[in-house]
Design an enzyme around this catalytic site. Structure first.
Site, PDB file in Angstrom:
ATOM      1  N   ARG B   8       0.834  -1.208   0.000  1.00 49.52           N
ATOM      2  CA  ARG B   8       0.000   0.000   0.000  1.00 49.52           C
ATOM      3  C   ARG B   8       0.867   1.256   0.000  1.00 49.52           C
ATOM      4  O   ARG B   8       0.505   2.265  -0.597  1.00 49.52           O
ATOM      5  CB  ARG B   8      -0.958  -0.007   1.186  1.00 49.52           C
ATOM      6  CG  ARG B   8      -0.275  -0.045   2.533  1.00 49.52           C
ATOM      7  CD  ARG B   8      -1.266   0.115   3.677  1.00 49.52           C
ATOM      8  NE  ARG B   8      -0.652  -0.262   4.945  1.00 49.52           N
ATOM      9  CZ  ARG B   8      -0.979   0.298   6.101  1.00 49.52           C
ATOM     10  NH1 ARG B   8      -1.882   1.248   6.164  1.00 49.52           N
ATOM     11  NH2 ARG B   8      -0.398  -0.105   7.211  1.00 49.52           N
ATOM     12  N   SER B  35      -4.701   5.330   5.494  1.00 54.16           N
ATOM     13  CA  SER B  35      -4.376   3.903   5.518  1.00 54.16           C
ATOM     14  C   SER B  35      -4.157   3.316   4.130  1.00 54.16           C
ATOM     15  O   SER B  35      -3.303   2.465   3.936  1.00 54.16           O
ATOM     16  CB  SER B  35      -5.507   3.126   6.202  1.00 54.16           C
ATOM     17  OG  SER B  35      -5.715   3.612   7.506  1.00 54.16           O
ATOM     18  N   GLU B  56     -19.118   4.452   0.463  1.00 47.88           N
ATOM     19  CA  GLU B  56     -18.477   3.597  -0.543  1.00 47.88           C
ATOM     20  C   GLU B  56     -19.275   3.502  -1.840  1.00 47.88           C
ATOM     21  O   GLU B  56     -18.698   3.410  -2.919  1.00 47.88           O
ATOM     22  CB  GLU B  56     -18.251   2.196   0.030  1.00 47.88           C
ATOM     23  CG  GLU B  56     -17.205   2.146   1.147  1.00 47.88           C
ATOM     24  CD  GLU B  56     -17.733   2.640   2.485  1.00 47.88           C
ATOM     25  OE1 GLU B  56     -18.978   2.752   2.638  1.00 47.88           O
ATOM     26  OE2 GLU B  56     -16.924   2.939   3.385  1.00 47.88           O
ATOM     27  N   PHE B  81     -14.474  -3.068   2.156  1.00 48.05           N
ATOM     28  CA  PHE B  81     -15.537  -2.088   1.890  1.00 48.05           C
ATOM     29  C   PHE B  81     -15.801  -1.896   0.396  1.00 48.05           C
ATOM     30  O   PHE B  81     -16.853  -1.371   0.031  1.00 48.05           O
ATOM     31  CB  PHE B  81     -15.209  -0.762   2.575  1.00 48.05           C
ATOM     32  CG  PHE B  81     -15.007  -0.914   4.058  1.00 48.05           C
ATOM     33  CD1 PHE B  81     -15.943  -1.586   4.837  1.00 48.05           C
ATOM     34  CD2 PHE B  81     -13.870  -0.421   4.686  1.00 48.05           C
ATOM     35  CE1 PHE B  81     -15.753  -1.756   6.200  1.00 48.05           C
ATOM     36  CE2 PHE B  81     -13.668  -0.580   6.044  1.00 48.05           C
ATOM     37  CZ  PHE B  81     -14.608  -1.246   6.812  1.00 48.05           C
ATOM     38  N   HIS B 106      -5.594  -3.444   2.322  1.00 50.42           N
ATOM     39  CA  HIS B 106      -6.023  -4.296   3.429  1.00 50.42           C
ATOM     40  C   HIS B 106      -6.773  -5.541   2.952  1.00 50.42           C
ATOM     41  O   HIS B 106      -7.830  -5.897   3.477  1.00 50.42           O
ATOM     42  CB  HIS B 106      -6.880  -3.496   4.420  1.00 50.42           C
ATOM     43  CG  HIS B 106      -6.103  -2.435   5.160  1.00 50.42           C
ATOM     44  ND1 HIS B 106      -5.391  -1.451   4.504  1.00 50.42           N
ATOM     45  CD2 HIS B 106      -5.913  -2.211   6.483  1.00 50.42           C
ATOM     46  CE1 HIS B 106      -4.810  -0.669   5.394  1.00 50.42           C
ATOM     47  NE2 HIS B 106      -5.098  -1.105   6.607  1.00 50.42           N
ATOM     48  N   ASP B 114      -7.475  -6.226  13.594  1.00 47.42           N
ATOM     49  CA  ASP B 114      -8.862  -5.765  13.486  1.00 47.42           C
ATOM     50  C   ASP B 114      -9.860  -6.920  13.338  1.00 47.42           C
ATOM     51  O   ASP B 114     -11.058  -6.740  13.546  1.00 47.42           O
ATOM     52  CB  ASP B 114      -9.025  -4.790  12.314  1.00 47.42           C
ATOM     53  CG  ASP B 114      -8.595  -3.375  12.694  1.00 47.42           C
ATOM     54  OD1 ASP B 114      -8.332  -3.142  13.891  1.00 47.42           O
ATOM     55  OD2 ASP B 114      -8.514  -2.516  11.796  1.00 47.42           O
ATOM     56  N   ARG B 164      -2.139  -4.472   3.981  1.00 43.64           N
ATOM     57  CA  ARG B 164      -1.729  -3.641   5.115  1.00 43.64           C
ATOM     58  C   ARG B 164      -0.317  -4.011   5.557  1.00 43.64           C
ATOM     59  O   ARG B 164       0.513  -3.152   5.796  1.00 43.64           O
ATOM     60  CB  ARG B 164      -2.693  -3.847   6.278  1.00 43.64           C
ATOM     61  CG  ARG B 164      -2.183  -3.231   7.566  1.00 43.64           C
ATOM     62  CD  ARG B 164      -3.224  -3.294   8.677  1.00 43.64           C
ATOM     63  NE  ARG B 164      -2.717  -2.614   9.876  1.00 43.64           N
ATOM     64  CZ  ARG B 164      -2.251  -3.248  10.949  1.00 43.64           C
ATOM     65  NH1 ARG B 164      -2.244  -4.571  10.974  1.00 43.64           N
ATOM     66  NH2 ARG B 164      -1.813  -2.566  11.980  1.00 43.64           N
TER      67      ARG B 164
END
Ligand SMILES: Cc1ncc(C[n+]2csc(CCOP(=O)(O)OP(=O)(O)O)c2C)c(N)n1
Lengths: 283, 315
Positions: B8, B35, B56, B81, B106, B114, B164
């Site tokens: 990322r 992020s 989104e 998402f 991610h 998470d 991530r």
């Protein structure tokens, strides 16, 4: 041309557009009649009065854009585009048929003049936001009109997009809300009321105009007022009658997704002062 | 120890590098730009960066509007998402064949702490099923950079998955990415391991382990899951006679699904799929989770041994 003459001209076009809609839906044997008929005056006002567009050059870069978000009402859009000359009127005979350019719901890759593909409700305004932001980056002055239905306002994405248009102060956007009070299953007040709809859009930061959506002088005035509004997007909440102009369909919650029967067509054409189809039973 | 690089991070830096040369690039995010690293672009080109908030669905459709207007939108949020906007991706990006580049960060279980709600293990399957959509999962930072640079010259809907966690750098600096082409990273004739993302590094490790046992394993980096490199796969199945897939994703519908579909029709051989075995993730650090779910070099090696055995003694 005087204002009265212009209104009479638009009224005559609207009458012919209604006839085209009913005939093409009858021929297709399926489709959405009520929501096509309620949007006629709004679309005719845009395409025959307000929009800067060139039917002979559908991709003209500086055109105003109409994003037809209530895609199931496509017959109204198709009849208007045909009458403008985007494609031959005969195409309407092949509505919803294999190989035709007029799909059950609008397809921008098949139909000249169609700006976005649609059919799933709730997408149009967000796409207009992207187009309007791009136009701003490019310093282009053209405008974006989004034809939306009232049932569509039940979609969450509409409100995401409404926030964004206001956040970015997209005054190049004008939503036309076809407020016919009926959704697929029944009257909206029985399924899921959206009132007070004007207050909702106002609370989201929009300039809200209220009109009778079948009254040309009111529509034309509202379109001008929306264009003159600076710093905020505008929405014209147009009170309409679902199925307008064809009495079997008028204000009927039973007729959302159906095409006219032979008898209904005959009656509606008589009311509209049109010749009935020459002995034409539907296949 | 190999150098570690966040895919990322490379994505954000590469976008910012390209911003000057490609004025048509616009970048949209949904309140995760710190992020997903699109914030790096946003800082460099604030006029062409649009943070849509936690929205989104309209994130994707707004990007469609940009594409319809001739811009080159990059859209980012977490992989999990993007799935919320799957219908937007179908109805507006794919049906309209728009040049929208979705770069989801991610992906997979290496999201880590998470937990299940943040770990996308279905995204590749959901995107792969869409007509016109290309799906790419880079193996490391080097490839991520090559992918993003290739995408600005490519036209069409694309989904790219980055991560991530930092991944070991396994590819050479001069690595060339070509959309739709798998790359043989290790030659071998006894079996083939087809991998994507972080699992490519594990597959190479498995090949080293197996070499000590006298097994020679071909390792393919199949970063383009769609359109998949049919010829390379067909040849690998024909020449090595056994295939193991490895992905940080459900074995249903992802890389393993794609390879199985193809080989079942063109060249059926003994096969095993390493990946998430129809279950959700959980909280933990990335390395522990990979071990917990059997996404390891040892698990790949064991699957290869099994496949080699079945070549000799079909069940
Ligand atoms: C996202 C989505 N859900 C469901 C439908 C099916 N559908 C077609 S029209 C309609 C509702 C019709 O009511 P309204 O939106 O008010 O349209 P109008 O009355 O103007 O025809 C529904 C639910 C759809 N087209 N899109």
């Amino acid at each position: 041309m005087s204002d009265a003459q212009e209104v009479a001209r638009l009224q005559e076009i609207a009458r012919q557009v209604r006839i085209d809609i009913l005939k093409m839906l009858h021929k297709a044997g399926s489709g959405h009649t009520g929501g096509s008929l309620s949007a006629v005056e709004l679309l005719v006002s845009l395409y025959f009065h307000k929009l800067r567009h060139r039917p002979a050059d559908p991709q003209w870069p500086d055109r105003d854009r109409l994003l037809f978000s209530k895609g199931h009402g496509a017959p109204a859009l198709y009849a208007v585009l045909a009458r403008c000359g985007y494609y031959p009127a005969e195409e309407m005979q092949r509505l919803r048929k294999l190989g035709g350019i007029l799909q059950g719901h609008p397809d921008r890759m098949l139909t000249p003049g169609v700006e976005i593909s649609a059919g799933s409700l709730g997408h149009g305004l967000a796409m207009a936001n992207g187009m309007a932001l791009a136009a701003r980056l490019d310093g282009k002055p053209y405008r974006f009109y989004v034809m939306m239905s009232d049932g569509e306002c039940q979609e969450g994405e509409v409100w995401e997009a409404a926030m964004a248009s206001a956040h970015y102060r997209l005054d190049s956007i004008c939503v036309l809300l076809d407020r016919n009070h009926i959704q697929n299953d029944d009257f909206m007040i029985k399924i899921r009321d959206i009132e007070p709809i004007r207050d909702k859009w106002a609370a989201f930061g929009w300039n809200v105009l209220s009109i009778d959506g079948h009254d040309f002088p009111q529509i034309l005035k509202a379109l001008d007022e929306a264009e003159a509004c600076r710093g905020r997007p505008s929405i014209i909440v147009a009170e309409t009658v679902k199925g307008k102009g064809a009495s079997p369909f008028e204000n009927s919650p039973k007729h959302h997704g159906v095409s006219p029967t032979d008898a209904e067509l005959e009656q509606a054409l008589k009311e509209l002062g049109a010749q009935p189809e020459g002995g034409g039973r539907r296949a | 120890m190999a150098e570690m690089l966040g895919t990322r991070d490379v994505y954000g830096d590469t976008l910012a590098e390209l911003g000057q040369a490609y004025p048509q690039i616009v970048v949209l995010d949904a309140d995760l730009s710190s992020s997903t690293k699109t914030g790096v672009f946003g800082k460099a080109f604030p006029d062409r960066f649009f943070n849509m908030g936690v929205c989104e669905q309209s994130l994707v459709d707004t990007a469609c509007g940009f594409a319809l207007a001739g811009k080159l939108p990059f859209v980012s949020t977490f992989a999990i998402f993007t799935m919320r906007a799957w219908e937007q991706i179908r109805q507006c990006v794919a049906i309209q064949n728009l040049n929208v580049k979705i770069v989801a960060s991610h992906g997979g279980v290496t999201v880590g702490e998470d937990g299940a709600s943040a770990q996308a293990i279905e995204d590749v399957a959901l995107m792969r099923v869409l007509p016109r959509m290309s799906v790419i999962v880079p193996a490391d930072g080097i490839e991520t950079r090559a992918v993003i640079r290739a995408l600005v010259e490519h036209v069409g809907p694309t989904y790219v998955r980055v991560a991530r966690a930092k991944f070991p750098v396994i590819l050479p600096k001069d690595y060339v990415f070509r959309l739709g082409r798998g790359v043989v990273l290790h030659e071998g004739g006894d079996a083939t391991v087809v991998a994507m993302g972080v699992m490519v590094s594990r597959a190479l490790e498995a090949a080293r382990l197996l070499k000590e046992e006298g097994l020679s394993v071909r390792v393919i980096n199949m970063s383009t899951v769609k359109p998949i490199d049919e010829e390379l796969l067909h040849r690998a199945a024909l020449e090595t006679g056994g295939v193991v897939t490895a992905e940080e994703h459900s074995v249903i519908g992802g890389l393993g699904g794609a390879v199985a579909e193809l080989l079942a029709e063109r060249c059926p051989v003994p096969m095993r799929r390493i990946g998430m075995q129809d279950r959700f993730g959980t909280s933990g650090d990335a390395e522990s989770l990979l071990a917990h779910f059997g996404l390891t070099a040892e698990a790949i090696a064991e699957a290869v041994r099994d496949v080699v055995k079945r070549k000799a003694h079909p069940r």
